[in-house]
Design an enzyme around this catalytic site. Structure first.
Site, PDB file in Angstrom:
ATOM      1  N   GLY A   9       0.816  -1.409  -0.020  1.00  8.39           N
ATOM      2  CA  GLY A   9       0.505   0.046   0.371  1.00  8.39           C
ATOM      3  C   GLY A   9       0.773   1.190   0.198  1.00  8.39           C
ATOM      4  O   GLY A   9       0.772   2.017  -0.891  1.00  8.39           O
ATOM      5  N   HIS A  10       2.005   1.234   0.757  1.00  8.27           N
ATOM      6  CA  HIS A  10       2.821   2.441   0.745  1.00  8.27           C
ATOM      7  C   HIS A  10       3.397   2.478  -0.448  1.00  8.27           C
ATOM      8  O   HIS A  10       3.824   3.530  -0.638  1.00  8.27           O
ATOM      9  CB  HIS A  10       3.827   2.005   2.058  1.00  8.27           C
ATOM     10  CG  HIS A  10       3.501   1.893   3.642  1.00  8.27           C
ATOM     11  ND1 HIS A  10       3.618   1.422   3.738  1.00  8.27           N
ATOM     12  CD2 HIS A  10       2.839   3.549   3.939  1.00  8.27           C
ATOM     13  CE1 HIS A  10       3.209   1.713   5.475  1.00  8.27           C
ATOM     14  NE2 HIS A  10       2.476   2.578   5.412  1.00  8.27           N
ATOM     15  N   GLN A  13       0.093  10.778  18.441  1.00 13.26           N
ATOM     16  CA  GLN A  13      -0.792  10.152  18.059  1.00 13.26           C
ATOM     17  C   GLN A  13      -1.154   8.272  18.241  1.00 13.26           C
ATOM     18  O   GLN A  13      -1.869   7.674  18.184  1.00 13.26           O
ATOM     19  CB  GLN A  13      -1.104   9.959  16.014  1.00 13.26           C
ATOM     20  CG  GLN A  13       0.462   8.615  15.455  1.00 13.26           C
ATOM     21  CD  GLN A  13       0.341   8.691  13.894  1.00 13.26           C
ATOM     22  OE1 GLN A  13       0.428   9.876  13.894  1.00 13.26           O
ATOM     23  NE2 GLN A  13       0.087   7.622  13.150  1.00 13.26           N
ATOM     24  N   GLN A  25      -6.029   5.883   0.593  1.00  7.39           N
ATOM     25  CA  GLN A  25      -7.693   5.784   0.890  1.00  7.39           C
ATOM     26  C   GLN A  25      -8.523   5.333   2.195  1.00  7.39           C
ATOM     27  O   GLN A  25      -8.625   5.363   2.435  1.00  7.39           O
ATOM     28  CB  GLN A  25      -8.266   5.310  -0.565  1.00  7.39           C
ATOM     29  CG  GLN A  25      -9.866   5.247  -0.589  1.00  7.39           C
ATOM     30  CD  GLN A  25     -10.981   6.537   0.074  1.00  7.39           C
ATOM     31  OE1 GLN A  25     -10.179   7.574  -0.313  1.00  7.39           O
ATOM     32  NE2 GLN A  25     -11.857   6.819   0.378  1.00  7.39           N
ATOM     33  N   ASP A  80      -6.991   4.576   4.687  1.00  7.57           N
ATOM     34  CA  ASP A  80      -7.233   5.963   5.795  1.00  7.57           C
ATOM     35  C   ASP A  80      -7.609   6.736   5.702  1.00  7.57           C
ATOM     36  O   ASP A  80      -7.848   8.368   5.404  1.00  7.57           O
ATOM     37  CB  ASP A  80      -6.002   6.545   6.362  1.00  7.57           C
ATOM     38  CG  ASP A  80      -5.454   5.150   7.104  1.00  7.57           C
ATOM     39  OD1 ASP A  80      -5.389   4.164   7.790  1.00  7.57           O
ATOM     40  OD2 ASP A  80      -4.348   4.897   6.398  1.00  7.57           O
TER      41      ASP A  80
HETATM   42  O1  PAF Z   1      -0.765   6.783   8.330  1.00 13.01           O
HETATM   43  C1  PAF Z   1       0.381   7.350   8.589  1.00 13.01           C
HETATM   44  O2  PAF Z   1       1.258   6.266   8.661  1.00 13.01           O
HETATM   45  C2  PAF Z   1       0.565   8.238  10.002  1.00 13.01           C
HETATM   46  O3  PAF Z   1      -0.453   8.605  10.427  1.00 13.01           O
HETATM   47  C3  PAF Z   1       0.843   9.541   9.135  1.00 13.01           C
HETATM   48  C4  PAF Z   1      -0.107  10.158   7.969  1.00 13.01           C
HETATM   49  C5  PAF Z   1       2.261   8.866   8.498  1.00 13.01           C
HETATM   50  C6  PAF Z   1       1.413  10.975  10.236  1.00 13.01           C
HETATM   51  O4  PAF Z   1       2.161  10.096  11.607  1.00 13.01           O
END
Ligand code: PAF
Length: 286
Positions: free
Chosen positions: A36-37, A61, A148, A150
């Site tokens: 995905g990344h 977070q 998408q 997330d």
């Molecule tokens: O989706 C993620 O991996 C994280 O929430 C992000 C956008 C890199 C912020 O730390």
């Protein structure tokens, strides 16, 4: 490929690319890179002259009870994958580079953050927005890429960028799935074989919801009840939420009579998995 650890060096490298007239693309990640990344990173490389990937497991977070300590750290594999794709720069700061002391300044996006993941993880979007704002200030990308999968994070970041006038364009890529439909996630690594088999129920419930909408069912409670039935029958997962929200401000809606997101979160042991689909209801002729 250059790897930087400090903000000063990162700004220097990106400043040089800018002087050469290059467009800067950025894919913010917490590492643990999966396909995905990699789809986001390939798109960034294809569309921008200078591709930056950030790898930072952002502590702000995570709530104290969450999986910060066990979150996958796979930096060498991540570095190799980025190098193979042709990334120009990885920015991989340590915690004290991003948060050198007590952090007193936070970015909150109201309303859109309130439901779905924001409902069960009230700290989450404040941490995400703050770190993404910091990364945008450090990297100053022309374009930034988010998945998408997330969907709420994507909507929240789009709104933050619009409201706070960040000069960056946000682009999204579709969710990448395993062959059985499970959405790729770094947290899939926490699943044992039984949980992995059962986890496909998120996608099955969403597919069923889509079929219901296509067959004319629009009442949210009916769709949610059918999805709950599938997840409860096919898994031992603990449902966090199943919600139907409008596609703009992500507020719960009683009927799917406008573009909507159907979103689901389910706990399997220590893994909390999320998935969603976007629904564009057919325009009915009267
Ligand atoms: O989706 C993620 O991996 C994280 O929430 C992000 C956008 C890199 C912020 O730390």
């Amino acid at each position: 490929m250059i790897v930087t650890k400090t903000i000063a060096r990162t700004r220097q490298v990106i400043g040089q690319a800018r002087t050469e007239g290059k467009t800067i693309g950025c894919v913010p990640t917490m590492g643990g890179l999966h396909e995905g990344h990699l789809a986001l990173i390939r798109r960034c490389r294809d569309e921008c002259d200078f591709a930056v990937v950030t790898v930072f497991v952002n502590p702000t977070q995570f709530a104290p009870t969450e999986d910060l300590e066990s979150y996958p750290h796979t930096f060498e594999a991540d570095r190799a994958a980025c190098e193979k794709i042709g990334v120009d720069l990885i920015f991989a700061p340590a915690d004290d580079q991003m948060y050198p002391g007590e952090n007193l300044s936070w970015v909150n996006v109201e309303k859109i953050s309130a439901h779905l993941c924001g409902g069960s993880r009230p700290h989450f979007f404040r941490g995400v927005c703050t770190v993404v704002a910091k990364l945008f200030n450090i990297i100053a990308p022309d374009i930034a890429y988010f998945g998408q999968k997330d969907a709420q994070q994507l909507a929240v970041i789009r709104r933050m960028v619009a409201d706070l006038n960040f000069p960056v364009e946000i682009r999204s890529c579709p969710t990448v799935r395993e062959s059985d439909g499970l959405a790729l996630s770094s947290r899939n690594a926490y699943l044992d074989p039984d949980q992995r088999r059962q986890a496909v129920c998120l996608n099955q419930a969403l597919q069923h919801a889509q079929q219901l909408v296509e067959s004319g069912v629009t009442k949210s409670t009916d769709i949610i009840a059918a999805m709950k039935g599938i997840i409860d029958k096919q898994s031992l997962g603990r449902i966090d939420y199943i919600s139907i929200v409008d596609n703009d401000l992500l507020q719960p809606i009683e009927r799917i009579d406008r573009p909507a997101i159907i979103a689901v979160a389910v706990h399997f042991g220590s893994a909390r998995l999320i998935d969603n689909i976007v629904i564009e209801p057919a325009v009915r002729k009267s």
